[in-house]
Design a protein around this motif. Structure first.
Motif, PDB file in Angstrom:
ATOM      1  N   THR A 162       0.839  -1.209   0.000  1.00  0.00           N
ATOM      2  CA  THR A 162       0.000   0.000   0.000  1.00  0.00           C
ATOM      3  C   THR A 162       0.875   1.262   0.000  1.00  0.00           C
ATOM      4  O   THR A 162       2.104   1.178   0.111  1.00  0.00           O
ATOM      5  CB  THR A 162      -0.989   0.022   1.194  1.00  0.00           C
ATOM      6  OG1 THR A 162      -0.255   0.215   2.400  1.00  0.00           O
ATOM      7  CG2 THR A 162      -1.796  -1.263   1.270  1.00  0.00           C
TER       8      THR A 162
ATOM      9  N   ALA B 192       0.213   3.292  -3.890  1.00  0.00           N
ATOM     10  CA  ALA B 192       1.614   2.862  -3.761  1.00  0.00           C
ATOM     11  C   ALA B 192       2.433   3.415  -4.926  1.00  0.00           C
ATOM     12  O   ALA B 192       3.600   3.784  -4.756  1.00  0.00           O
ATOM     13  CB  ALA B 192       1.698   1.341  -3.702  1.00  0.00           C
TER      14      ALA B 192
ATOM     15  N   ALA C 232       7.102   9.589  -5.676  1.00  0.00           N
ATOM     16  CA  ALA C 232       7.522  10.671  -4.781  1.00  0.00           C
ATOM     17  C   ALA C 232       8.838  10.340  -4.074  1.00  0.00           C
ATOM     18  O   ALA C 232       9.637  11.235  -3.800  1.00  0.00           O
ATOM     19  CB  ALA C 232       6.428  10.940  -3.751  1.00  0.00           C
TER      20      ALA C 232
ATOM     21  N   MET D   4      -1.845   3.816   7.072  1.00  0.00           N
ATOM     22  CA  MET D   4      -2.836   3.986   8.142  1.00  0.00           C
ATOM     23  C   MET D   4      -4.253   3.994   7.581  1.00  0.00           C
ATOM     24  O   MET D   4      -5.187   3.544   8.236  1.00  0.00           O
ATOM     25  CB  MET D   4      -2.555   5.288   8.910  1.00  0.00           C
ATOM     26  CG  MET D   4      -1.252   5.266   9.689  1.00  0.00           C
ATOM     27  SD  MET D   4      -1.119   3.893  10.851  1.00  0.00           S
ATOM     28  CE  MET D   4       0.038   2.810  10.022  1.00  0.00           C
TER      29      MET D   4
ATOM     30  N   SER E 291      -5.266   2.228   4.962  1.00  0.00           N
ATOM     31  CA  SER E 291      -5.628   0.816   4.715  1.00  0.00           C
ATOM     32  C   SER E 291      -5.889   0.091   6.034  1.00  0.00           C
ATOM     33  O   SER E 291      -6.804  -0.733   6.120  1.00  0.00           O
ATOM     34  CB  SER E 291      -4.520   0.101   3.922  1.00  0.00           C
ATOM     35  OG  SER E 291      -4.675   0.357   2.535  1.00  0.00           O
TER      36      SER E 291
ATOM     37  N   ASN F 175     -10.742  -1.937  -1.653  1.00  0.00           N
ATOM     38  CA  ASN F 175      -9.961  -2.547  -2.738  1.00  0.00           C
ATOM     39  C   ASN F 175      -9.678  -4.005  -2.392  1.00  0.00           C
ATOM     40  O   ASN F 175     -10.073  -4.504  -1.327  1.00  0.00           O
ATOM     41  CB  ASN F 175      -8.674  -1.745  -3.019  1.00  0.00           C
ATOM     42  CG  ASN F 175      -7.707  -1.748  -1.849  1.00  0.00           C
ATOM     43  OD1 ASN F 175      -7.667  -2.709  -1.073  1.00  0.00           O
ATOM     44  ND2 ASN F 175      -6.924  -0.698  -1.716  1.00  0.00           N
TER      45      ASN F 175
ATOM     46  N   ARG G 144       3.324   1.549   8.762  1.00  0.00           N
ATOM     47  CA  ARG G 144       4.388   2.561   8.593  1.00  0.00           C
ATOM     48  C   ARG G 144       3.788   3.932   8.846  1.00  0.00           C
ATOM     49  O   ARG G 144       3.058   4.474   8.022  1.00  0.00           O
ATOM     50  CB  ARG G 144       4.930   2.491   7.179  1.00  0.00           C
ATOM     51  CG  ARG G 144       6.411   2.766   6.921  1.00  0.00           C
ATOM     52  CD  ARG G 144       7.096   3.964   7.513  1.00  0.00           C
ATOM     53  NE  ARG G 144       6.449   5.231   7.436  1.00  0.00           N
ATOM     54  CZ  ARG G 144       6.993   6.390   7.817  1.00  0.00           C
ATOM     55  NH1 ARG G 144       8.216   6.435   8.292  1.00  0.00           N
ATOM     56  NH2 ARG G 144       6.325   7.509   7.732  1.00  0.00           N
ATOM     57  N   GLU G 145       4.081   4.461   9.990  1.00  0.00           N
ATOM     58  CA  GLU G 145       3.719   5.841  10.333  1.00  0.00           C
ATOM     59  C   GLU G 145       4.444   6.190  11.620  1.00  0.00           C
ATOM     60  O   GLU G 145       4.751   5.297  12.425  1.00  0.00           O
ATOM     61  CB  GLU G 145       2.199   5.970  10.531  1.00  0.00           C
ATOM     62  CG  GLU G 145       1.701   7.392  10.653  1.00  0.00           C
ATOM     63  CD  GLU G 145       2.238   8.305   9.566  1.00  0.00           C
ATOM     64  OE1 GLU G 145       3.379   8.809   9.723  1.00  0.00           O
ATOM     65  OE2 GLU G 145       1.550   8.521   8.553  1.00  0.00           O
TER      66      GLU G 145
HETATM   67  C1  LIG Z   1       5.244  10.336  -0.419  1.00  0.00           C
HETATM   68  C2  LIG Z   1       4.116   9.842   0.422  1.00  0.00           C
HETATM   69  C3  LIG Z   1       4.406   9.172   1.598  1.00  0.00           C
HETATM   70  C4  LIG Z   1       3.378   8.690   2.407  1.00  0.00           C
HETATM   71  N1  LIG Z   1       3.715   8.015   3.542  1.00  0.00           N
HETATM   72  C5  LIG Z   1       2.752   7.486   4.308  1.00  0.00           C
HETATM   73  C6  LIG Z   1       3.112   6.719   5.447  1.00  0.00           C
HETATM   74  O1  LIG Z   1       4.272   6.508   5.763  1.00  0.00           O
HETATM   75  N2  LIG Z   1       2.093   6.171   6.164  1.00  0.00           N
HETATM   76  C7  LIG Z   1       0.781   6.353   5.830  1.00  0.00           C
HETATM   77  O2  LIG Z   1      -0.069   5.811   6.533  1.00  0.00           O
HETATM   78  N3  LIG Z   1       0.421   7.082   4.755  1.00  0.00           N
HETATM   79  C8  LIG Z   1       1.367   7.656   3.984  1.00  0.00           C
HETATM   80  N4  LIG Z   1       1.017   8.377   2.870  1.00  0.00           N
HETATM   81  C9  LIG Z   1      -0.413   8.637   2.603  1.00  0.00           C
HETATM   82  C10 LIG Z   1      -1.090   7.470   1.889  1.00  0.00           C
HETATM   83  O3  LIG Z   1      -0.495   7.283   0.601  1.00  0.00           O
HETATM   84  C11 LIG Z   1      -2.587   7.734   1.743  1.00  0.00           C
HETATM   85  O4  LIG Z   1      -3.191   7.721   3.019  1.00  0.00           O
HETATM   86  C12 LIG Z   1      -3.310   6.780   0.845  1.00  0.00           C
HETATM   87  O5  LIG Z   1      -4.708   6.973   0.989  1.00  0.00           O
HETATM   88  C13 LIG Z   1      -2.990   5.329   1.113  1.00  0.00           C
HETATM   89  O6  LIG Z   1      -3.792   4.521   0.266  1.00  0.00           O
HETATM   90  P1  LIG Z   1      -3.603   2.936   0.157  1.00  0.00           P
HETATM   91  O7  LIG Z   1      -3.523   2.409   1.545  1.00  0.00           O
HETATM   92  O8  LIG Z   1      -4.814   2.456  -0.561  1.00  0.00           O
HETATM   93  O9  LIG Z   1      -2.367   2.684  -0.619  1.00  0.00           O
HETATM   94  C14 LIG Z   1       2.034   8.883   2.037  1.00  0.00           C
HETATM   95  C15 LIG Z   1       1.732   9.552   0.839  1.00  0.00           C
HETATM   96  C16 LIG Z   1       2.756  10.022   0.051  1.00  0.00           C
HETATM   97  C17 LIG Z   1       2.419  10.710  -1.241  1.00  0.00           C
END
Ligand SMILES: Cc1cc2nc3c(=O)[nH]c(=O)nc-3n(C[C@H](O)[C@H](O)[C@H](O)COP(=O)(O)O)c2cc1C
Length: 189
Positions: free
Chosen positions: A8, A42, A48, A91, A93, A104, A125-126
């Motif tokens: 994710t 992702a 980024a 976080m 997800s 998803n 990861r946060e």
């Molecule tokens: C460069 C970048 C770094 C990110 N790092 C984190 C992270 O470390 N932890 C986190 O929970 N969200 C992070 N995010 C935010 C998530 O990408 C965002 O909450 C997104 O909705 C996650 O969707 P997914 O879980 O479906 O992939 C980051 C976003 C970007 C653009």
């Protein structure tokens, strides 16, 4: 064994890349089928962070599934697979999984793991964690998930981030029940 790997959009796609490289070697000859699902976000994080993580690079060794494909085998409890590792687990997800809100295929597969009492291993990861993050993780743990954050070991004397990620990948395999020889384990070497 049949396992699903979900990736994710949290920081640390390099870690996912390392773990997939370790898994692709089929450690212990344990893996019959491996599925890979990468969330849309992702891809944004990969760009980024300047990471070279590209799901297509893992087409050899993994069955690649679209995160939108709710008709994939792993979306159903009737398909017998062993479990799923989500690395890294964002976080948002985690929140979706903790609330049963499957937006998803990764969330749906987590739901299947919990309802069927299969293994669900999450690498969150946060930092720092909010109370909501901690409560979601507690909820998931109660529902049978393992919460395994990337906290590097130091007793193995890592000399690089690569060393830390490789050793963590071996420890993740331990949590999956696959124990591979590793000279840097405590008490060995
Ligand atoms: C460069 C970048 C770094 C990110 N790092 C984190 C992270 O470390 N932890 C986190 O929970 N969200 C992070 N995010 C935010 C998530 O990408 C965002 O909450 C997104 O909705 C996650 O969707 P997914 O879980 O479906 O992939 C980051 C976003 C970007 C653009």
């Amino acid at each position: 064994m049949k396992w699903v790997i979900g990736v994710t959009g949290a920081s640390g796609l390099r870690l996912a890349h390392m773990f997939l490289q370790v898994l692709r070697k089929n450690p212990g000859g344990m893996f019959e089928r491996l599925f890979l699902v990468v969330s849309k976000n992702a891809g944004k994080v990969t760009a980024a962070e300047g990471s070279d993580f590209n799901p297509a690079d893992f087409a050899d060794g993994f069955e690649l599934l679209s995160p939108e494909d709710f008709s994939a085998p792993i979306a159903s409890g009737s398909f017998a697979f062993d479990g799923m590792v989500v690395i890294p687990a964002s976080m948002s997800s985690l929140g979706a999984m903790a609330s049963g809100f499957g937006m998803n295929l990764i969330h749906r597969c987590a739901d299947v793991c919990m309802k069927e009492r299969r293994r669900l291993i999450l690498v969150p990861r946060e930092t720092p964690f909010s109370l909501i993050h901690l409560e979601n993780m507690t909820r998931l743990k109660r529902a049978g998930a393992d919460i395994v954050p990337f906290i590097p070991s130091f007793y193995n004397k890592p000399e690089s981030v690569e060393d830390m990620m490789r050793f963590f990948s071996i420890r993740l395999l331990d949590v999956m029940g696959v124990h591979v020889p590793e000279q840097n384990r405590w008490g060995e070497g």
